[in-house]
Structures are given as C-alpha cells and as structure tokens.
Design a protein around this motif. Structure first.
Motif, short mmCIF file in Angstrom:
data_model
loop_
_atom_site.label_atom_id
_atom_site.label_comp_id
_atom_site.label_asym_id
_atom_site.label_seq_id
_atom_site.Cartn_x
_atom_site.Cartn_y
_atom_site.Cartn_z
N ALA A 179 14.80 71.57 21.38
CA ALA A 179 14.42 70.31 22.08
C ALA A 179 12.87 70.25 22.27
O ALA A 179 12.21 71.56 22.44
N VAL A 180 12.32 69.22 22.23
CA VAL A 180 10.85 69.03 22.86
C VAL A 180 11.10 68.08 24.06
O VAL A 180 11.53 66.77 23.63
N LEU A 181 10.73 68.29 25.04
CA LEU A 181 10.55 67.39 26.06
C LEU A 181 9.22 66.76 26.39
O LEU A 181 8.34 67.91 26.70
N ALA A 182 8.88 65.72 26.45
CA ALA A 182 7.62 65.18 26.84
C ALA A 182 7.76 63.89 27.53
O ALA A 182 8.57 63.47 27.76
N PHE A 183 6.27 63.99 28.70
CA PHE A 183 6.38 63.12 29.57
C PHE A 183 4.84 62.42 29.25
O PHE A 183 3.93 62.99 28.87
N ALA A 184 4.90 61.03 29.47
CA ALA A 184 3.92 60.14 29.25
C ALA A 184 3.71 59.19 30.29
O ALA A 184 4.61 58.52 30.69
N ASP A 185 2.56 58.97 30.54
CA ASP A 185 2.32 57.91 31.72
C ASP A 185 1.03 57.18 31.31
O ASP A 185 -0.04 57.57 31.10
N GLY A 186 1.20 55.77 31.22
CA GLY A 186 0.10 54.91 30.72
C GLY A 186 0.31 53.25 30.88
O GLY A 186 1.59 53.26 31.45
N ASP A 187 -0.54 52.50 30.36
CA ASP A 187 -0.01 51.20 30.52
C ASP A 187 1.04 50.86 29.53
O ASP A 187 1.30 51.74 28.33
N GLU A 188 1.88 49.93 29.79
CA GLU A 188 3.00 49.51 28.93
C GLU A 188 2.72 49.29 27.42
O GLU A 188 3.50 49.88 26.68
N GLU A 189 1.69 48.72 27.30
CA GLU A 189 1.51 48.48 25.73
C GLU A 189 1.12 49.76 24.92
O GLU A 189 1.54 50.10 24.05
#
Length: 162
Positions: free
Chosen positions: A45-55
């Motif tokens: 598995a690769v577990l990724a997290f992202a945080d940014g504007d919705e678009e």
C-alpha cells in the motif's frame, strides 16, 4: 481540503509511486503533501496525504485515478477526508532524498568494493609493450600522427614508443 489516499495492490511499493504522487502534487500546486509505503491486509500500500484548495485536490485525485507509474499494479484507490497534520511538500521532498540516500549508500559501497577487487585483479594481468607496433610520422614525436604499422590508421598516443 485535506485528503487521505490509500493505494493498494500487488506492486505499489518500489516502483516510484511516492515520487510519482509528489510530482502530481507539485504540478497541481499542492503545498502540503506526504506519502509512505505500507503493508496492508491486501498486500502493498501507499498511504498519501494532501492538503490544498479544493480545485487543486480534485485535479490531483483525477490524475491519480487515471495515471500510474509504469511498473505498478494497482487493485484499489480509496479517497477519505482527513483531519490531521500534513507535511509541507518541501520537507517531504527532503525526507524522500534522505530515504533514497539510505538505500543508495550500501549499493554505492558495494560498487566501490567491487571496483577495488577488479583493480586488484587487473594489476595481476601481465602488461604488454606497444613498442614496435607503430611508427611516428611527425617531427614532434608523441603529440599526434602516429599510426599502427599493420593497418595504417591514425591514432593518438600520449607518448611515442616508435
């Protein structure tokens, strides 16, 4: 918008998936991102997290669903909302560099040791002299214009033995 992405499959580790995701995050101008190789009940598995504007996050997700690293085998991709902290993308890139150096250093040390062994074995091979195998056709011997006497082709020699 914060998101947790779980990518599972028989081959999602050691195929460049984290760097692939990092590139997609950067191209979508996502400033907070991290990804980690994991093991799951389904295999890799690769577990990724992202945080940014919705678009930006939506564009990121669309790319992840349609594009994959060349040698990967993906079974499932799950997108979940996430409330925790996400690493700054620059810090994550430094983290990745450290991980890769930790993988590369033992390989480089093995290569160094192999090269030393080759050099040691090469030193045991008898050396032959080029004396008499070429003639020099310049008044300034050793600079250029030497050729092999049997083939007549010009070759440069660092010193003329003829």
């Amino acid at each position: 918008m914060k998101l947790k992405i779980t990518i599972t499959g028989p081959k999602v580790n050691d195929v460049g998936y984290r760097y692939f995701l990092l590139g997609i995050a950067m191209s979508n101008r996502i400033r907070m991102f991290e990804a980690h190789n994991m093991r799951s009940s389904e295999g890799q598995a690769v577990l990724a997290f992202a945080d940014g504007d919705e678009e930006a996050i939506k564009a990121f997700c669309a790319q992840i669903e349609t594009e994959r690293p060349a040698r990967s085998e993906v079974s499932n991709i799950v997108f979940d909302d996430f409330q925790g902290e996400v690493m700054r993308i620059g810090e994550y890139a430094q983290f990745c560099a450290t991980i890769q150096l930790n993988k590369a250093i033992p390989v480089l040390l093995d290569m160094r040791d192999d090269l030393r062994a080759v050099r040691k074995n090469t030193d045991l091979i008898p050396q032959t002299s080029d004396k008499g195998k070429h003639r020099c056709h310049t008044s300034n011997k050793g600079k250029y214009g030497c050729h092999t006497s049997d083939k007549g082709k010009y070759r440069r020699y660092s010193s003329c033995l003829g």
